[in-house]
Each structure stands twice: as C-alpha cells, then as structure tokens.
Design a protein around this motif. Structure first.
Motif: not given
Length: 313
Positions: A11-17, A71-75, A28-32, A64-67
C-alpha cells in the motif's frame, strides 16, 4: 490470508509509485525525483498513504522498493543499493557485537539513500543516533526524507567523505564502500593508503577515514570486494590494518545475492586497537550458506555464536 506486512508495504509502495509516475510524466522529471516529491508530500501531510499503523521496517521496505524501481530506470553507476539480505545480516553482526551497549553512535561515510544504515538502526534494540555522509544531492535528499519518516536521530552531511569531516569519533562505522579509483589525487596524498604508483583506491581511503572517526575499541563493518586482499594496493592495506586495528571477521556472502559476476562482496569486521583490549583469539572466517536453507543458516548462526562466546572470554 496474506500477511499484513506485505499488504502494508504494498500500500505504501503503491502510494509512492503513483505520485512518482505522475511527476515523471507531467513534469518531465526522473522517477527518482518523483519519489522525492512523493515523500515530501507525505512528510508535509499534504497526501499520505492510507496505511496508518505501519512499522518502521514496513515503511523502509516500501521506500526501498520505490527507490530500486527508480534506480533500474537510472543509468548512473553510483545509484545502487545494498541488497536487503546483506543489510539484515550486517544488522545481525552489529547487534551481536554490541549487545552490551545501551546506546550507540553510528557513522556511514558512504550513505547513498541510507538503506543499509536504516536497516541497522531499525534492527537495534538500543538507543542509537547516526551520522551519514553523501556527496550526491539526490541520494542524500532521499536519505534525509526516509530518516525523517522513520523518525531516526540522524545527522547528514553533503560532502566528499574523504575531505575533513566535522564528526566526533563514533562507536561503530557501517558502510557499503564505494569501489574504484579516487580521482582527487591532491586529497588522497593526506592518507597513509594513497598509492604512489597509480590512482588510490577509494574503498581503501574510506577505510582509513573511518578508522580515524571510530573510538578506540569501536567496530567497523565494511562491505568490501571479495578480492580486497588480492589487489596491487593490498600490501599497504594489510600494513595499515595491522598498525591500527584487528580483523575480527571476514564473512563471504553467497554469490546468488549478486546480479553479476565480479560484484561479489564480503563483510569485513575490524576493531580499532585499544590499550584496554586484546586482539581476538581467532578471526572468524566463514561463508554464508544459501539463505533460503533454514538448517544451514541455523548452523551458520550457531557457529557465529560460539565464536563470539570464545572471543569474549
């Protein structure tokens, strides 16, 4: 019936996501950067997750899951996180080796998003306060927000951790050391562990800086490359450790924890020398078994317990 921990984390992850995706698409920002925005909303109580009774570990895991997703999207190479399985094992060793302490001060000189530090702070039964150093603006922002949401007593410094630190010596240092060459040759010359033949290893310099900032008798818990004592600069590192501290343990993690070959790490536990203490009777050299195998893990933890008892006699 699904356990509440999973649902709270989800539930918390879904909110952040949801908030992070919105910012990523609309601004036009990054997910992080979206995660920073979502946590800011939560901290200011402008928008909060629907969960009311989540504990600190559930909050940490969800952030942590959201970060990790970001990070997977970030290079960026420096955007990596200590795996949870490792964080929990390091916490176990910190707890075991400081169980006679009522209060602990902790330093992480390579904080990142603070995941390793907060995993340990959540696990400790004692009162504890911490200092974290991180040069990356986005990472330290995420660490600051997470620390605030977890209500941890933590003071953060945004700077190069190998430059002078205005931090008094602490009881323990914990760090997932950044591995590679340190580009600032002028700063590295102030260190015993600087190399005269090539660029100095950042992870060696971090170990020296950490040794300066821990009290005599204090422990240092470092995540280091498996090959740390096999490199060209290793002889000097041996000399430094011999002069200033004692190796308490070298714990090798299962290779299955690491995504790619060559990323394998071990936990190196050092203790700063103190005139009141003796060197350990025996250095614990152990390999963590497959962590899914309950019996093997129980045997491993028993071995650690016996070593700990023998060593404190």
């Amino acid at each position: 019936m699904r356990d509440t921990m999973h649902t709270h984390v989800e539930q918390i992850f879904t909110f952040i996501d949801q908030e992070s995706n919105y910012i990523e698409n609309e601004a036009s920002a990054t997910y992080l950067e979206g995660v920073v925005y979502a946590l800011e909303l939560w901290l200011n109580e402008k928008k909060v997750p629907s969960v009311r009774d989540a504990d600190k570990e559930e909050v940490r895991k969800a952030i942590q899951l959201a970060i990790l997703k970001g990070m997977k999207k970030s290079v960026q190479v420096n955007h990596q996180m200590t795996p949870d399985a490792i964080g929990l094992l390091v916490s176990y060793f910190v707890k075991e080796m400081t169980k006679d302490r009522k209060e602990l001060s902790i330093l992480d000189p390579a904080l990142g998003t603070g995941n390793l530090l907060f995993t340990i702070m959540n696990a400790l039964p004692t009162e504890n306060y911490a200092f974290g150093v991180e040069i990356d603006e986005l990472l330290i922002q995420l660490a600051a927000q997470t620390g605030e949401l977890l209500t941890h007593d933590v003071q953060l410094f945004r700077q190069d951790a190998l430059k002078p630190l205005l931090i008094d010596p602490v009881d323990i240092v914990v760090s997932d050391l950044p591995v590679g060459y340190y580009p600032d040759s002028e700063t590295s010359q102030d260190y015993f562990l600087h190399s005269t033949e090539e660029m100095s290893y950042a992870h060696h310099l971090f170990m020296e800086q950490s040794m300066k900032h821990v009290k005599p008798g204090g422990y240092l818990f470092f995540l280091v490359p498996d090959t740390i004592f096999e490199s060209k600069q290793a002889p000097k590192l041996h000399e430094f450790i011999k002069e200033n501290g004692w190796i308490q343990a070298v714990i090798q993690f299962p290779t299955s924890i690491f995504k790619t070959k060559g990323q394998e790490k071990s936990l190196l536990i050092l203790q700063k020398k103190s005139s009141d203490l003796k060197a350990p009777r025996e250095v614990l050299l152990a390999k963590v078994p497959n962590m899914m195998n309950k019996e093997s893990m129980e045997l491993f933890l028993k071995k650690v317990e016996i070593w700990q008892e023998e060593n404190t006699k």
